[in-house]
Design a protein around this motif. Structure first.
Motif, short mmCIF file in Angstrom:
data_model
loop_
_atom_site.label_atom_id
_atom_site.label_comp_id
_atom_site.label_asym_id
_atom_site.label_seq_id
_atom_site.Cartn_x
_atom_site.Cartn_y
_atom_site.Cartn_z
N ARG A 268 30.19 -25.35 -7.94
CA ARG A 268 31.18 -24.39 -7.98
C ARG A 268 31.96 -24.26 -6.41
O ARG A 268 33.10 -24.20 -6.20
N VAL A 269 30.87 -23.93 -5.21
CA VAL A 269 31.18 -23.86 -4.07
C VAL A 269 32.02 -24.71 -3.64
O VAL A 269 32.94 -25.02 -2.99
N LEU A 281 47.82 -24.71 -8.58
CA LEU A 281 46.05 -24.80 -8.65
C LEU A 281 45.42 -24.07 -7.36
O LEU A 281 45.08 -23.90 -7.06
N ARG A 282 46.88 -23.40 -6.62
CA ARG A 282 46.12 -22.57 -5.38
C ARG A 282 45.93 -21.18 -5.97
O ARG A 282 44.82 -20.60 -4.83
N GLY A 283 46.61 -20.93 -7.43
CA GLY A 283 45.84 -19.57 -7.33
C GLY A 283 44.21 -19.36 -8.06
O GLY A 283 44.03 -18.81 -8.79
N ARG A 284 43.80 -20.66 -8.25
CA ARG A 284 42.86 -21.00 -9.38
C ARG A 284 41.81 -19.79 -8.67
O ARG A 284 41.46 -19.33 -7.47
N GLU A 285 40.54 -19.48 -9.41
CA GLU A 285 39.26 -18.32 -9.23
C GLU A 285 38.45 -19.49 -8.24
O GLU A 285 38.25 -20.35 -8.29
N LYS A 286 38.29 -18.23 -7.99
CA LYS A 286 37.49 -18.79 -6.26
C LYS A 286 36.39 -18.65 -5.93
O LYS A 286 35.54 -16.78 -6.34
N ILE A 287 34.48 -18.76 -6.13
CA ILE A 287 33.50 -18.24 -5.76
C ILE A 287 32.98 -18.34 -4.23
O ILE A 287 33.26 -18.68 -3.29
N VAL A 288 33.16 -16.53 -3.24
CA VAL A 288 33.20 -16.38 -2.64
C VAL A 288 31.48 -16.81 -2.10
O VAL A 288 31.46 -15.26 -2.91
N VAL A 289 31.12 -16.87 -0.93
CA VAL A 289 29.63 -16.45 -0.92
C VAL A 289 29.52 -16.23 0.65
O VAL A 289 30.19 -16.53 1.41
N GLN A 290 28.66 -14.64 0.56
CA GLN A 290 28.26 -14.52 1.40
C GLN A 290 26.92 -15.31 2.69
O GLN A 290 25.94 -15.67 1.72
N GLY A 291 26.51 -14.99 3.83
CA GLY A 291 25.38 -14.97 4.36
C GLY A 291 25.52 -16.46 4.66
O GLY A 291 26.29 -17.48 4.46
N ASP A 292 23.91 -16.73 5.22
CA ASP A 292 23.67 -18.03 5.60
C ASP A 292 23.16 -19.02 5.13
O ASP A 292 22.58 -17.71 3.86
N ARG A 308 22.61 -15.80 -2.49
CA ARG A 308 23.86 -16.53 -1.43
C ARG A 308 25.22 -16.14 -2.74
O ARG A 308 26.20 -16.46 -2.65
N CYS A 309 24.40 -16.14 -3.53
CA CYS A 309 25.30 -16.33 -4.88
C CYS A 309 25.37 -15.84 -5.37
O CYS A 309 24.57 -14.76 -5.85
N PRO A 310 27.02 -15.12 -5.85
CA PRO A 310 27.50 -14.20 -6.44
C PRO A 310 26.86 -13.69 -7.60
O PRO A 310 27.33 -12.27 -8.76
N PHE A 311 26.72 -14.29 -8.40
CA PHE A 311 25.84 -14.33 -9.92
C PHE A 311 24.45 -14.25 -10.16
O PHE A 311 23.70 -14.61 -11.77
N ALA A 312 23.77 -14.23 -9.16
CA ALA A 312 22.14 -14.14 -9.48
C ALA A 312 22.05 -12.65 -9.89
O ALA A 312 21.92 -11.81 -9.41
N GLN A 313 20.96 -13.00 -10.81
CA GLN A 313 20.31 -11.87 -11.09
C GLN A 313 18.52 -11.34 -10.82
O GLN A 313 17.97 -12.35 -10.28
#
Length: 338
Positions: A268-269, A281-292, A308-313
């Motif tokens: 998805r990234v 579709l410009r306002g579609r949901e986006k996943i933002v990742v951080q870090g290298d 880097r995953c925003p959904f990580a558990q």
């Protein structure tokens, strides 16, 4: 936590009669040497346990960030790099440890189109000699028939026959890549690794080369492993797509599966970075990742994308997810994909 629709599970790799090439747990590590004696202190895990099937006549797109191991897989399949572990099977035969002499007949069936069309062509040879050399070396043509074969190859890739006495530096980038394609075709191969063959070309020229590859596949019955980091070319040419991250395949499915219903957050990234020519579709949901991207010499435990995953558990940090598939064969290596 991201929620996915639950679907029945199925085998990731069903046995099929049309499987041309199969990778089973393929690994390619490079030693890290330090000190005056050059002792091995660790390994760069460029490819780490990849299993893939490539079916005869299809194009499998292999996509991911730079350094994820895409090109290493292609070079390892052709034995330009030696694998550390796992198995490479071609037409049902294990070729992983074939000797140089035993690999020689297979060189005519398995070829490669390189990323840089300039550095992959000998600057001291004319085009006619570049194309003749592999045919003469493998006995695919004689001195008497090689000239006619050169003309046939130039016609196939859209280069005028009158250009065959020129050197590589006398051609544009797109023309040089066409010559590289002609050289790959000179031995009448069945399987070609296309290692980012359009990434060094202008956009308009990219389209021409992709159309050429598709037409050649249709005319000659070729099978491609198409390696790229841009999803546009992969979507256009591929039958199925495999997504790589840090040495592992994290998702694989048809191009419709990948673009319409991605299961892995990393996929998805990548799709978020793919421009969509639709203002709605410009306002579609986006996943933002951080870090290298973590170092392949010291990959994270558990899921390699969890840093880097925003959904990580917590489960993602402790346990590596298997590459599991739904009933349609769409597979993803994520604990919460299905």
């Amino acid at each position: 936590m991201i929620e996915f629709e639950e679907m029945p599970m199925a085998a990731v790799r069903p046995d099929t009669a049309d499987t041309l090439l199969r990778l089973d747990g393929l690994t390619t590590y490079y030693p890290i040497r330090k000190g005056l004696l050059g002792r091995v202190k660790g390994h760069v895990k460029a490819v780490d346990g990849v299993s893939l099937d490539i079916r005869e006549g299809e194009t499998l797109g292999l996509v991911g960030e730079s350094g994820c191991g895409k090109s290493t897989i292609g070079r390892t399949i052709l034995r330009l790099e030696e694998s550390t572990g796992g198995q490479i099977s071609y037409r049902g035969e294990d070729i992983t440890r074939y000797s140089i002499s035993k690999m020689r007949p297979l060189r005519t069936e398995m070829q490669m189109i390189f990323q840089d069309p300039f550095s992959s062509l000998n600057p001291w040879m004319r085009v006619r000699d570049i194309l003749k050399e592999p045919m003469l070396a493998h006995g695919k043509a004689t001195a008497a028939t090689a000239e006619a074969e050169v003309d046939r190859l130039l016609d196939a890739v859209g280069i005028p026959r009158s250009y065959k006495d020129r050197y590589a530096h006398e051609f544009s980038g797109g023309q040089r890549q066409r010559i590289g394609i002609a050289r790959a075709l000179s031995l009448n191969p069945k399987f070609i690794v296309c290692d980012e063959p359009v990434s060094a070309l202008d956009v308009s020229i990219q389209a021409q080369v992709l159309n050429l590859l598709k037409q050649l596949q249709k005319d000659l019955g070729l099978t491609y492993l198409f390696i790229a980091h841009g999803l546009g070319a992969v979507k256009y040419i591929s039958t199925r797509i495999a997504v790589m991250y840090l040495g592992k395949v994290v998702e694989i499915g048809t191009k419709e599966d990948i673009f319409r219903n991605p299961k892995h957050p990393y996929t998805r990234v990548l799709l978020n970075a793919y421009p969509v020519p639709n203002p709605r579709l410009r306002g579609r949901e986006k996943i933002v990742v951080q870090g290298d991207v973590p170092s392949p010499a010291n990959p994270p435990s558990g899921c390699r994308f969890h840093t880097r995953c925003p959904f990580a558990q917590e489960l993602c940090r402790q346990e590596e997810p298997p590459l599991a598939a739904d009933a349609s064969g769409h597979a993803a290596a994520c604990h919460f994909a299905f």
